[in-house]
Design a protein around this motif. Structure first.
Motif, PDB file in Angstrom:
ATOM      1  N   ALA A  71      11.945   1.961  82.959  1.00  0.00           N
ATOM      2  CA  ALA A  71      12.012   2.638  84.360  1.00  0.00           C
ATOM      3  C   ALA A  71      11.543   1.850  85.465  1.00  0.00           C
ATOM      4  O   ALA A  71      11.635   2.068  86.635  1.00  0.00           O
ATOM      5  N   ALA A  72      10.446   0.966  85.030  1.00  0.00           N
ATOM      6  CA  ALA A  72       9.938  -0.028  86.150  1.00  0.00           C
ATOM      7  C   ALA A  72      11.062  -1.059  86.559  1.00  0.00           C
ATOM      8  O   ALA A  72      10.729  -1.505  87.763  1.00  0.00           O
ATOM      9  N   ASP A  73      11.754  -1.365  85.840  1.00  0.00           N
ATOM     10  CA  ASP A  73      12.935  -2.317  86.069  1.00  0.00           C
ATOM     11  C   ASP A  73      14.373  -1.921  85.686  1.00  0.00           C
ATOM     12  O   ASP A  73      15.070  -2.697  84.877  1.00  0.00           O
ATOM     13  N   VAL A  74      14.905  -0.769  86.044  1.00  0.00           N
ATOM     14  CA  VAL A  74      15.984  -0.401  85.460  1.00  0.00           C
ATOM     15  C   VAL A  74      17.300  -1.279  85.689  1.00  0.00           C
ATOM     16  O   VAL A  74      18.163  -1.181  84.765  1.00  0.00           O
ATOM     17  N   TRP A  75      17.317  -2.106  86.779  1.00  0.00           N
ATOM     18  CA  TRP A  75      18.353  -2.929  86.948  1.00  0.00           C
ATOM     19  C   TRP A  75      18.529  -4.084  85.929  1.00  0.00           C
ATOM     20  O   TRP A  75      19.454  -4.422  85.493  1.00  0.00           O
ATOM     21  N   SER A  76      17.124  -4.651  85.613  1.00  0.00           N
ATOM     22  CA  SER A  76      17.249  -5.777  84.856  1.00  0.00           C
ATOM     23  C   SER A  76      16.784  -5.768  83.525  1.00  0.00           C
ATOM     24  O   SER A  76      16.837  -6.445  82.529  1.00  0.00           O
ATOM     25  N   TYR A  77      16.082  -4.648  83.151  1.00  0.00           N
ATOM     26  CA  TYR A  77      15.462  -4.522  81.727  1.00  0.00           C
ATOM     27  C   TYR A  77      16.582  -4.330  80.854  1.00  0.00           C
ATOM     28  O   TYR A  77      17.500  -3.449  80.820  1.00  0.00           O
ATOM     29  N   ALA A 114      23.739  -0.008  96.463  1.00  0.00           N
ATOM     30  CA  ALA A 114      23.204  -0.686  95.361  1.00  0.00           C
ATOM     31  C   ALA A 114      21.826  -0.517  94.916  1.00  0.00           C
ATOM     32  O   ALA A 114      21.428  -0.443  93.719  1.00  0.00           O
ATOM     33  N   SER A 115      21.075  -0.238  95.804  1.00  0.00           N
ATOM     34  CA  SER A 115      19.483   0.034  95.578  1.00  0.00           C
ATOM     35  C   SER A 115      19.385   1.614  95.101  1.00  0.00           C
ATOM     36  O   SER A 115      17.950   1.865  95.108  1.00  0.00           O
ATOM     37  N   ALA A 116      20.440   2.173  95.133  1.00  0.00           N
ATOM     38  CA  ALA A 116      20.210   3.834  94.802  1.00  0.00           C
ATOM     39  C   ALA A 116      19.637   4.111  93.685  1.00  0.00           C
ATOM     40  O   ALA A 116      19.578   3.360  92.645  1.00  0.00           O
ATOM     41  N   ASN A 117      19.120   5.305  93.580  1.00  0.00           N
ATOM     42  CA  ASN A 117      18.440   5.631  92.317  1.00  0.00           C
ATOM     43  C   ASN A 117      19.472   5.936  91.347  1.00  0.00           C
ATOM     44  O   ASN A 117      20.640   6.662  91.607  1.00  0.00           O
ATOM     45  N   LEU A 118      19.293   5.515  90.091  1.00  0.00           N
ATOM     46  CA  LEU A 118      20.324   5.883  89.114  1.00  0.00           C
ATOM     47  C   LEU A 118      20.318   7.179  88.427  1.00  0.00           C
ATOM     48  O   LEU A 118      21.005   7.625  87.233  1.00  0.00           O
ATOM     49  N   LEU A 119      19.612   8.191  88.925  1.00  0.00           N
ATOM     50  CA  LEU A 119      19.335   9.661  88.248  1.00  0.00           C
ATOM     51  C   LEU A 119      20.288  10.403  88.730  1.00  0.00           C
ATOM     52  O   LEU A 119      19.928  11.574  88.861  1.00  0.00           O
ATOM     53  N   LEU A 120      21.574  10.030  89.325  1.00  0.00           N
ATOM     54  CA  LEU A 120      22.653  10.844  89.850  1.00  0.00           C
ATOM     55  C   LEU A 120      23.002  11.788  88.510  1.00  0.00           C
ATOM     56  O   LEU A 120      22.874  11.421  87.624  1.00  0.00           O
TER      57      LEU A 120
END
Length: 188
Positions: free
Chosen positions: A104-110, A162-168
């Motif tokens: 959750a803290a690094d959703v793009w890279s984790y 690209a920085s949008a929230n992925l909780l769509l």
């Protein structure tokens, strides 16, 4: 070019599980209801002429076959769900809290479950959409892609910001129309 992203139907016996790439079945009546719903959400002219792509997961392939009939959909490995590695098949409540917090803290890279990051999914998506645009884009034909919530969220976030929230929101059997030009412009 019009791209219709379709999420697969609700799989059976999957509530509360991190199933990711596990092949979970869909009951025949759920598949039939999802196909009818998707047909009501995508214009008939589109379904009739669209190139149909699908994730290789049976929960996607079954729906894609229903929608494409009598044609056969094209299987695209790039449309697969995020690979959750060690988390695959576990109840979400069994995934260590500190790992979920790190994700959750690094959703793009984790790398969820030690396997694949959201950025890696975005790269797969970008590669696929670029290839499809090159092969089909000039013909003006629409595309339908039956896929997974994770990939749909990445595609929609990239198309918007690209920085949008992925909780769509991407519920089972949902349809999301995007323009491939917007998709090409917005990847992380």
């Amino acid at each position: 070019m019009e791209v219709y992203l379709v999420r697969h139907p609700r799989p059976s016996r999957s509530e509360g599980l991190c199933y990711g790439r596990n092949d979970v079945p869909v009951e025949p009546e759920v598949l039939a209801a999802a196909a009818a719903s998707v047909r009501s959400l995508i214009p008939a002219r589109v379904l009739c002429h669209a190139t149909m792509f699908t994730s290789p997961a049976s929960r996607c392939l079954g729906l894609a076959r229903e929608l494409a009939a009598p044609r056969e959909p094209c299987i695209a490995q790039e449309l697969h769900e995020l690979h959750f590695g060690a988390w695959e098949g576990l109840p979400w409540e069994s995934v260590p809290r500190e790992e979920l917090d790190a994700w959750a803290a690094d959703v793009w890279s984790y790398r969820a479950g030690g396997s694949e990051s959201t950025a890696m999914v975005a790269a797969r998506w970008h590669g696929w959409s670029t290839r499809v645009a090159a092969q089909i884009g000039g013909r003006g034909l629409p595309v339908v892609a039956v896929t997974h919530a994770g990939l749909i969220r990445v595609a929609l976030a990239g198309a918007r910001d690209a920085s949008a929230n992925l909780l769509l929101d991407a519920p089972f059997g949902s349809v999301h129309r995007v323009d491939i030009d917007a998709l090409q412009a917005g990847t992380p």
